[in-house]
Motif scaffolding. Structure first.
Motif: not given
Length: 341
Positions: A177-202
């Motif tokens: 269960i914790l490993e599944r939550l960890h994968e979800h955490f990494k996915y959310l962290d990647e999404q935030i990084g991509e949104l930050d890059q999009e904001l920086a480009r704009q």
């Protein structure tokens, strides 16, 4: 209908209630129409003033009606509520919108452009994902604590969760269960990084955003949020009006000639207000390295007021500075920044 000069619209998802009145304030017509019928009605209607509450879908409708030659005014719902007569229904709401819009001292909301709305949506999505990431981190901390494993506060140790799990004897199903939550955490962290890059480009292509980033303590996220909120800044008469619109001025409760100022009003966009306060705290953390009149003002304030009060006061000043930069097409200059309270 030909003598109608002011039309109030009570917005809805599928049905819209329209109330028209003439220059003397007398009701001329009432209609209940669908979204398609509303556009068709105003496409053939003579140019007039159209008033609506500033709510979901109002900015899109304002752009549509303005393109048809009408003058559109958006009113904050809190200013319409006092004009509702007796029992509430959709037609009464539309009439109240007309009544509020006819007041000479009424304050209106400037319709946002598509780019401003898109940038605002991007910020709201990022904020939602950040909340999800925080919730996931807290879950992992809580589950481990129930099995006697106490981790340091924060998300940095969560990134090394597999190594933490290897050092403790835990049930295999819990580890899964914790490993599944960890994968979800990494996915959310990647999404935030991509949104930050999009904001920086704009922001890289936005002159207003680049000038806002010249303010000390203001980063890309706050600069883009301010750009989306202010636009060209012309809807505010002065810098204090913008600071008041985001709730960074004292709330007043005065009577009998006695002035009573309370804490900040906390009105307007809470996300912009939160970002400005965070910028103020970031500025204060590195205060010993700061120079200029603004830094001197903050140091003087800290000698007599609590740091939380100073942070809100500095956030107010940053909001005023941001408006001046946008409205006057300038950049921040620490040497000429006014230290006035």
């Amino acid at each position: 209908m030909d003598d109608a000069t002011l039309v109030g619209i009570d917005l809805g998802k599928h049905s819209f209630h329209v109330h028209g009145q003439n220059g003397q304030g007398k009701a001329v017509f009432r209609k209940k129409v669908s979204r398609k019928q509303l556009i068709e009605f105003f496409a053939t209607f003579h140019a007039c003033t159209v008033a609506m509450e500033a709510c979901a879908g109002s900015h899109h409708m304002a752009r549509k009606l303005a393109a048809l030659g009408h003058t559109v005014k958006l009113i904050s719902p809190q200013f319409v509520r006092p004009f509702v007569k007796s029992n509430k229904n959709d037609f009464v709401d539309a009439e109240a919108i007309c009544e509020a819009a006819s007041r000479p001292t009424m304050r209106f909301v400037t319709p946002k452009t598509e780019s401003q709305q898109t940038l605002s949506v991007l910020h709201r999505v990022r904020e939602s994902i950040v909340r999800d990431r925080t919730r996931t981190v807290n879950q992992m901390h809580g589950f481990l604590l129930e099995f006697g494993v106490s981790l340091p506060v924060g998300k940095s140790v969560v990134k090394r969760l597999p190594a933490v799990l290897a050092g403790h004897e835990l049930p295999p199903r819990l580890i899964a269960i914790l490993e599944r939550l960890h994968e979800h955490f990494k996915y959310l962290d990647e999404q935030i990084g991509e949104l930050d890059q999009e904001l920086a480009r704009q922001l890289a292509d936005d002159d207003v955003g680049q000038r806002l980033m010249s303010i000390p303590g203001v980063g890309p996220i706050t600069a883009s949020a301010l750009a989306a909120e202010m636009g060209d800044g012309k809807q505010y008469g002065c810098s204090r009006d913008f600071a008041a619109s985001v709730g960074l001025v004292p709330r007043q409760y005065s009577t009998g000639g006695k002035i009573n100022l309370l804490g900040i009003s906390r009105r307007g966009d809470k996300n912009v207000r939160r970002l400005l306060v965070l910028c103020a705290r970031a500025y204060m953390r590195c205060l010993e390295k700061r120079t200029g009149r603004l830094a001197e003002w903050v140091r003087a304030m800290l000698t007599r007021r609590h740091s939380n009060v100073v942070a809100c006061a500095l956030a107010n000043k940053l909001a005023r500075t941001a408006w001046a930069i946008v409205a006057r097409h300038t950049t921040f200059d620490a040497k000429v920044a006014s230290p006035a309270a």
